[in-house]
Write a protein that holds these residues in place. Structure first.
Motif, PDB file in Angstrom:
ATOM      1  N   UNK A   1       3.776   4.835   1.538  1.00  0.00           N
ATOM      2  CA  UNK A   1       3.330   5.688   2.619  1.00  0.00           C
ATOM      3  C   UNK A   1       3.634   4.964   4.139  1.00  0.00           C
ATOM      4  N   UNK A   2       3.577   3.763   3.754  1.00  0.00           N
ATOM      5  CA  UNK A   2       4.082   3.101   5.082  1.00  0.00           C
ATOM      6  C   UNK A   2       5.659   3.284   5.406  1.00  0.00           C
ATOM      7  N   UNK A   3       6.360   3.144   4.387  1.00  0.00           N
ATOM      8  CA  UNK A   3       8.080   3.415   4.611  1.00  0.00           C
ATOM      9  C   UNK A   3       8.349   4.902   5.074  1.00  0.00           C
ATOM     10  N   UNK A   4       7.323   5.807   4.374  1.00  0.00           N
ATOM     11  CA  UNK A   4       7.636   7.135   4.794  1.00  0.00           C
ATOM     12  C   UNK A   4       7.210   7.553   6.367  1.00  0.00           C
ATOM     13  N   UNK A   5       6.183   6.955   6.864  1.00  0.00           N
ATOM     14  CA  UNK A   5       5.889   7.001   8.217  1.00  0.00           C
ATOM     15  C   UNK A   5       6.796   6.434   8.974  1.00  0.00           C
ATOM     16  N   UNK A   6       7.408   5.341   8.679  1.00  0.00           N
ATOM     17  CA  UNK A   6       8.342   4.374   9.482  1.00  0.00           C
ATOM     18  C   UNK A   6       9.692   5.223   9.406  1.00  0.00           C
ATOM     19  N   UNK A   7       9.891   5.833   8.411  1.00  0.00           N
ATOM     20  CA  UNK A   7      11.054   6.772   8.255  1.00  0.00           C
ATOM     21  C   UNK A   7      11.060   8.138   9.224  1.00  0.00           C
ATOM     22  N   UNK A   8      10.059   8.544   9.291  1.00  0.00           N
ATOM     23  CA  UNK A   8       9.822   9.624  10.478  1.00  0.00           C
ATOM     24  C   UNK A   8       9.982   9.303  11.626  1.00  0.00           C
ATOM     25  N   UNK A   9       9.252   8.151  12.007  1.00  0.00           N
ATOM     26  CA  UNK A   9       9.211   7.615  13.342  1.00  0.00           C
ATOM     27  C   UNK A   9      10.414   6.644  13.871  1.00  0.00           C
ATOM     28  N   UNK A  10      10.808   5.754  13.066  1.00  0.00           N
ATOM     29  CA  UNK A  10      11.876   4.896  13.671  1.00  0.00           C
ATOM     30  C   UNK A  10      13.310   4.992  12.979  1.00  0.00           C
ATOM     31  N   UNK A  11      13.541   4.816  11.712  1.00  0.00           N
ATOM     32  CA  UNK A  11      15.024   4.810  11.179  1.00  0.00           C
ATOM     33  C   UNK A  11      14.904   5.606   9.965  1.00  0.00           C
ATOM     34  N   UNK A  12      14.997   6.854  10.022  1.00  0.00           N
ATOM     35  CA  UNK A  12      14.953   7.743   8.615  1.00  0.00           C
ATOM     36  C   UNK A  12      15.926   7.387   7.441  1.00  0.00           C
ATOM     37  N   UNK A  13      17.111   6.828   7.995  1.00  0.00           N
ATOM     38  CA  UNK A  13      18.192   6.372   7.113  1.00  0.00           C
ATOM     39  C   UNK A  13      17.697   5.048   6.243  1.00  0.00           C
ATOM     40  N   UNK A  14      16.988   4.556   6.803  1.00  0.00           N
ATOM     41  CA  UNK A  14      16.669   3.325   5.968  1.00  0.00           C
ATOM     42  C   UNK A  14      15.469   3.238   5.329  1.00  0.00           C
ATOM     43  N   UNK A  15      14.252   3.795   6.065  1.00  0.00           N
ATOM     44  CA  UNK A  15      12.921   3.740   5.479  1.00  0.00           C
ATOM     45  C   UNK A  15      12.739   4.896   4.611  1.00  0.00           C
ATOM     46  N   UNK A  16      13.217   6.097   4.605  1.00  0.00           N
ATOM     47  CA  UNK A  16      13.263   7.409   3.750  1.00  0.00           C
ATOM     48  C   UNK A  16      13.667   6.740   2.337  1.00  0.00           C
ATOM     49  N   UNK A  17      14.666   6.109   2.066  1.00  0.00           N
ATOM     50  CA  UNK A  17      15.262   5.977   0.646  1.00  0.00           C
ATOM     51  C   UNK A  17      14.151   4.951   0.022  1.00  0.00           C
ATOM     52  N   UNK A  18      13.383   3.980   0.956  1.00  0.00           N
ATOM     53  CA  UNK A  18      12.633   2.882   0.492  1.00  0.00           C
ATOM     54  C   UNK A  18      11.471   3.446   0.203  1.00  0.00           C
ATOM     55  N   UNK A  19      10.821   4.509   1.016  1.00  0.00           N
ATOM     56  CA  UNK A  19       9.599   5.309   0.564  1.00  0.00           C
ATOM     57  C   UNK A  19       9.835   5.935  -0.807  1.00  0.00           C
ATOM     58  N   UNK A  20      11.054   6.693  -1.035  1.00  0.00           N
ATOM     59  CA  UNK A  20      11.050   7.115  -2.266  1.00  0.00           C
ATOM     60  C   UNK A  20      11.270   6.003  -3.438  1.00  0.00           C
ATOM     61  N   UNK A  21      11.757   5.013  -3.177  1.00  0.00           N
ATOM     62  CA  UNK A  21      12.058   4.025  -3.969  1.00  0.00           C
ATOM     63  C   UNK A  21      10.775   3.300  -4.573  1.00  0.00           C
ATOM     64  N   UNK A  22       9.722   2.987  -3.483  1.00  0.00           N
ATOM     65  CA  UNK A  22       8.305   2.611  -3.898  1.00  0.00           C
ATOM     66  C   UNK A  22       7.435   3.690  -4.302  1.00  0.00           C
ATOM     67  N   UNK A  23       7.623   4.897  -4.158  1.00  0.00           N
ATOM     68  CA  UNK A  23       6.897   6.063  -4.696  1.00  0.00           C
ATOM     69  C   UNK A  23       7.359   6.050  -6.173  1.00  0.00           C
ATOM     70  N   UNK A  24       8.405   6.067  -6.309  1.00  0.00           N
ATOM     71  CA  UNK A  24       9.036   6.159  -7.851  1.00  0.00           C
ATOM     72  C   UNK A  24       8.403   4.937  -8.635  1.00  0.00           C
ATOM     73  N   UNK A  25       8.348   3.696  -8.110  1.00  0.00           N
ATOM     74  CA  UNK A  25       7.834   2.537  -8.546  1.00  0.00           C
ATOM     75  C   UNK A  25       6.159   2.802  -8.852  1.00  0.00           C
ATOM     76  N   UNK A  26       5.589   3.253  -7.971  1.00  0.00           N
ATOM     77  CA  UNK A  26       4.238   3.488  -8.081  1.00  0.00           C
ATOM     78  C   UNK A  26       3.837   4.397  -9.246  1.00  0.00           C
ATOM     79  N   UNK A  27       4.467   5.570  -9.463  1.00  0.00           N
ATOM     80  CA  UNK A  27       4.275   6.571 -10.208  1.00  0.00           C
ATOM     81  C   UNK A  27       4.597   6.118 -11.693  1.00  0.00           C
TER      82      UNK A  27
END
Length: 120
Positions: free
Chosen positions: A53-79
């Motif tokens: 969730x935090x990486x997703x917000x940072x991806x929209x606000x700051x660096x989407x090319x870095x934080x977007x994939x990190x958000x997906x990676x952590x979401x997959x790990x959580x699921x």
């Protein structure tokens, strides 16, 4: 003649699951066993969901090319660990979509400048 492997005057190195024969007092002193029924997986799952969730917000606000994939990676790990991470997954995909839109916009801008440099 076979020797007794546990002579009191000889150093011993066998280690049990919860302790050692080589304790300072000379006898077997068990250490504390793992906590009964404790499983760190729910805490790790919750942490991964929060990070996505935090990486997703940072991806929209700051660096989407870095934080977007990190958000997906952590979401997959959580699921995978059993927690729901829908918000992080959605925000991650939105940030990746923003990157793609930005790349397409830059390509259109550069092609337009190359075609007619006087219009810019």
């Amino acid at each position: 003649m076979s020797e007794n492997p546990y002579q009191p005057n000889q150093p011993q190195t066998p280690q049990g699951q919860y302790g050692s024969y080589n304790s300072p007092g000379g006898g077997y002193v068990p250490s504390a066993p793992p906590a009964y029924g404790y499983d760190a997986t729910p805490q790790e799952a919750k942490s991964a969901a929060t990070l996505s969730w935090v990486f997703g917000i940072l991806g929209i606000l700051l660096l989407p090319i870095v934080f977007g994939p990190l958000a997906l990676w952590q979401a997959k790990k959580a699921e995978r660990l059993g927690a729901s991470a829908t918000a992080g997954k959605v925000l991650g995909w939105i940030s990746i979509a923003l990157v793609i839109i930005g790349i397409i916009g830059a390509i259109i801008l550069f092609v337009g400048m190359a075609a007619d440099p006087s219009s810019f």
